[in-house]
Design an enzyme around this catalytic site. Structure first.
Site, PDB file in Angstrom:
ATOM      1  N   GLU A   1       3.032  -6.616  58.753  1.00 54.97           N
ATOM      2  CA  GLU A   1       2.773  -7.725  59.661  1.00 54.97           C
ATOM      3  C   GLU A   1       1.959  -7.315  60.881  1.00 54.97           C
ATOM      4  OE1 GLU A   1       7.076  -8.466  59.855  1.00 54.97           O
ATOM      5  OE2 GLU A   1       6.830  -8.164  61.996  1.00 54.97           O
TER       6      GLU A   1
ATOM      7  N   CYS B   1      -1.316  -6.702  67.701  1.00 53.68           N
ATOM      8  CA  CYS B   1      -0.342  -5.636  67.494  1.00 53.68           C
ATOM      9  C   CYS B   1      -0.384  -5.310  66.001  1.00 53.68           C
ATOM     10  CB  CYS B   1       1.008  -6.183  67.932  1.00 53.68           C
ATOM     11  SG  CYS B   1       2.375  -5.130  67.575  1.00 53.68           S
TER      12      CYS B   1
ATOM     13  N   CYS C   1       9.685   2.056  58.206  1.00 48.96           N
ATOM     14  CA  CYS C   1       9.666   3.158  59.166  1.00 48.96           C
ATOM     15  C   CYS C   1      10.829   4.083  58.863  1.00 48.96           C
ATOM     16  CB  CYS C   1       9.788   2.629  60.597  1.00 48.96           C
ATOM     17  SG  CYS C   1       9.692   3.954  61.829  1.00 48.96           S
TER      18      CYS C   1
ATOM     19  N   CYS D   1      15.555   3.574  64.271  1.00 43.87           N
ATOM     20  CA  CYS D   1      16.149   3.188  65.557  1.00 43.87           C
ATOM     21  C   CYS D   1      17.148   2.064  65.277  1.00 43.87           C
ATOM     22  CB  CYS D   1      15.077   2.730  66.545  1.00 43.87           C
ATOM     23  SG  CYS D   1      13.865   4.026  66.868  1.00 43.87           S
TER      24      CYS D   1
ATOM     25  N   CYS E   1      16.136  -1.830  65.535  1.00 43.12           N
ATOM     26  CA  CYS E   1      14.816  -2.266  65.069  1.00 43.12           C
ATOM     27  C   CYS E   1      14.829  -2.747  63.616  1.00 43.12           C
ATOM     28  CB  CYS E   1      13.840  -1.107  65.228  1.00 43.12           C
ATOM     29  SG  CYS E   1      12.213  -1.432  64.545  1.00 43.12           S
TER      30      CYS E   1
ATOM     31  N   GLY F   1       6.249   0.599  61.837  1.00 44.75           N
ATOM     32  CA  GLY F   1       5.922   2.002  61.577  1.00 44.75           C
ATOM     33  C   GLY F   1       5.782   2.838  62.823  1.00 44.75           C
ATOM     34  N   GLU F   2       5.767   4.143  62.604  1.00 46.49           N
ATOM     35  CA  GLU F   2       5.622   5.091  63.716  1.00 46.49           C
ATOM     36  C   GLU F   2       4.205   5.693  63.624  1.00 46.49           C
ATOM     37  OE1 GLU F   2       7.084   6.318  66.591  1.00 46.49           O
ATOM     38  OE2 GLU F   2       5.283   7.535  66.499  1.00 46.49           O
TER      39      GLU F   2
ATOM     40  N   SER G   1       1.732   3.464  70.491  1.00 46.08           N
ATOM     41  CA  SER G   1       3.125   3.535  70.952  1.00 46.08           C
ATOM     42  C   SER G   1       3.912   4.479  70.051  1.00 46.08           C
ATOM     43  CB  SER G   1       3.739   2.135  70.894  1.00 46.08           C
ATOM     44  OG  SER G   1       5.117   2.182  71.176  1.00 46.08           O
TER      45      SER G   1
ATOM     46  N   SER H   1       8.170   4.721  73.774  1.00 46.76           N
ATOM     47  CA  SER H   1       9.360   3.870  73.667  1.00 46.76           C
ATOM     48  C   SER H   1      10.545   4.690  74.147  1.00 46.76           C
ATOM     49  CB  SER H   1       9.561   3.437  72.214  1.00 46.76           C
ATOM     50  OG  SER H   1       8.503   2.604  71.830  1.00 46.76           O
ATOM     51  N   LEU H   2      10.890   4.545  75.404  1.00 45.27           N
ATOM     52  CA  LEU H   2      11.937   5.396  75.984  1.00 45.27           C
ATOM     53  C   LEU H   2      13.326   4.811  75.717  1.00 45.27           C
ATOM     54  CD1 LEU H   2      11.660   8.081  77.455  1.00 45.27           C
ATOM     55  CD2 LEU H   2      12.010   6.864  79.603  1.00 45.27           C
ATOM     56  N   HIS H   3      13.541   3.602  76.167  1.00 54.10           N
ATOM     57  CA  HIS H   3      14.777   2.845  75.860  1.00 54.10           C
ATOM     58  C   HIS H   3      16.080   3.501  76.310  1.00 54.10           C
ATOM     59  CE1 HIS H   3      11.790   0.732  73.703  1.00 54.10           C
ATOM     60  NE2 HIS H   3      12.014   1.176  72.502  1.00 54.10           N
TER      61      HIS H   3
ATOM     62  N   ASN I   1      14.953  -8.543  71.579  1.00 51.93           N
ATOM     63  CA  ASN I   1      14.803  -9.658  70.661  1.00 51.93           C
ATOM     64  C   ASN I   1      15.866  -9.508  69.579  1.00 51.93           C
ATOM     65  OD1 ASN I   1      13.158 -11.856  70.215  1.00 51.93           O
ATOM     66  ND2 ASN I   1      11.346 -10.624  69.816  1.00 51.93           N
TER      67      ASN I   1
ATOM     68  N   CYS J   1       8.714  -6.283  66.169  1.00 46.85           N
ATOM     69  CA  CYS J   1       8.456  -5.361  65.093  1.00 46.85           C
ATOM     70  C   CYS J   1       9.295  -5.520  63.812  1.00 46.85           C
ATOM     71  CB  CYS J   1       8.721  -4.045  65.797  1.00 46.85           C
ATOM     72  SG  CYS J   1       8.902  -2.551  65.036  1.00 46.85           S
TER      73      CYS J   1
END
Ligand code: SAH
Ligand code: SF4
Length: 374
Positions: free
Chosen positions: A109, A130, A137, A141, A144, A184-185, A216, A239-241, A315, A358
């Protein structure tokens, strides 16, 4: 193995076993070399890239200023895969989400975000896309949707670039800002992602400036260092989070391989090599990473690295237990950062109503296609 290389030319096509390269995975010098090896005049390479990226041909047959025989030889040597729009959500002036089916039926997507001020350092009036870099992936995480069904395969350069071309074709709009924040990464598929970025950036390709391209990552420290050594001045978002190992370990398995100290050392190296400031992405998840203590620690980290912070209210993903904090809590978090002198934005998730984060549309579509029993 490099996917940018065509199979050896001395091999007869009947006995050739190597997988054919898609013509849009080649860089211009590689195409020139191939054209020469096919015994064609040099100017043919220029004609071909014009067809691919300026006139946006979708098959060799459309390249009408090439003799029929040349088109046939190109078709014999290269693939020219199309990605098909399987589903679109959203409408003009809102975030639009595209589900694509690849030549092998896998789903990916892309999201088109309308002009909005100062997203990833860009000025307003920019249309941002995006893009995805992998099918699924492998990094898992906990919050996600992309990680939920594991990893299938890397996307090739042409499949990355084609997301932009296909969205422009479907909407009639010109995209001028690219973020690698879809499924994906990107840094786990670095060679293909860099191949795509070169095509996106090149004057013979899509001609989009490196400063309008943001990659990212969830924190692959060695690849961040590799990216730092690349010439192109692309932007990097981390992406720290979580502002401590304790919080990151809870939600991001990658942190057990590269902990915060290792990640931040790689970020420092990146910042020392590039002109652009780093961005820290920080999803706000209720009761997980949204405490004032995390905000203060995040502020110290961002100050140390001269980085901006982009806060994103979580989200919700069907089937996952996480939720976003209250509006007041979000505001409190951002004001702690600002008081610490950090440039921080709180993103009102534009695509919230269409599951813009994502991997969510793909997941939803796959769930609809599969009966509940499976
Ligand atoms: N793998 C890369 C890039 C793709 S994810 C990375 O992790 O950075 C792009 C961004 O979307 C990441 O910051 C990711 O954490 C975020 N994201 C994933 N799921 C989300 C959700 N449900 N709500 C909000 N942001 C989400
Ligand atoms: Fe992969 Fe990024 Fe999702 Fe983590 S947030 S599972 S790294 S796509």
């Amino acid at each position: 193995m490099s996917v940018c290389r065509a199979p050896p030319l001395s091999v007869n096509s009947k006995v050739r076993t190597a997988v054919k390269t898609d013509i849009r995975s080649l860089q211009f010098p590689e195409l020139e070399e191939q054209v020469r090896e096919l015994g064609l005049a040099d100017y043919r390479a220029r004609q071909i890239v014009d067809w691919l990226y300026k006139k946006r041909a979708q098959s060799f047959d459309e390249m009408t200023n090439l003799p029929q025989e040349v088109r046939a030889r190109l078709a014999e040597r290269f693939t020219f895969d199309k990605i098909d729009v399987a589903r679109v959500l959203g409408s003009r002036d809102t975030t639009r989400k595209f589900l694509f089916q690849l030549a092998d039926s896998n789903l990916i997507e892309s999201v088109l975000i309308p002009a909005s001020p100062a997203l990833y350092g860009s000025r307003s009036d920019r249309r941002t896309i995006c893009v995805s870099t992998q099918v699924g992936c492998a990094y898992g995480c906990k919050f996600c949707a992309s990680g939920l069904e594991g990893f299938s395969r890397n996307l090739r350069p042409n499949e990355i670039v084609d997301q932009i071309i296909a969205v422009e074709r479907a909407t009639g709009e010109k995209v001028d800002n690219i973020v690698f924040m879809g499924m994906g990464e990107p840094l786990a598929n670095l060679e293909n992602v860099m191949g795509a970025i070169r095509i996106i950036n090149a004057p013979w390709g899509l001609g989009i400036g490196a400063r309008h391209i943001t990659v990212s990552t969830s924190g692959l420290a060695p690849q961040i260092r590799q990216l730092a050594d690349e010439q192109l001045q692309i932007r990097l978002a981390i992406s720290l989070h979580g502002a401590t190992d304790e919080v990151r370990n809870q939600i991001m398995p990658i942190n057990r391989r590269y902990n915060l100290e290792t990640l931040l050392a790689a970020c420092e190296y990146y910042a020392s090599r590039k002109k652009q400031r780093l961005t820290f992405e920080y999803i706000l998840i209720a009761n997980v990473n949204d405490s004032p203590d995390q905000a203060r620690r995040l502020g110290r980290i961002a100050r140390r690295l001269g980085a901006k912070v982009n806060l994103i209210p979580y989200n919700t993903v069907e089937g996952l237990p996480w939720s976003r904090p209250s509006r007041e809590q979000q505001e409190q978090f951002v004001s702690i950062l600002r008081e610490a002198g950090v440039a921080a934005t709180l993103r009102r998730e534009k695509g919230h109503d269409i599951d813009a984060a994502c991997g969510q549309l793909r997941l939803q579509t796959k769930r609809e296609l599969q009966p509940a029993a499976s």
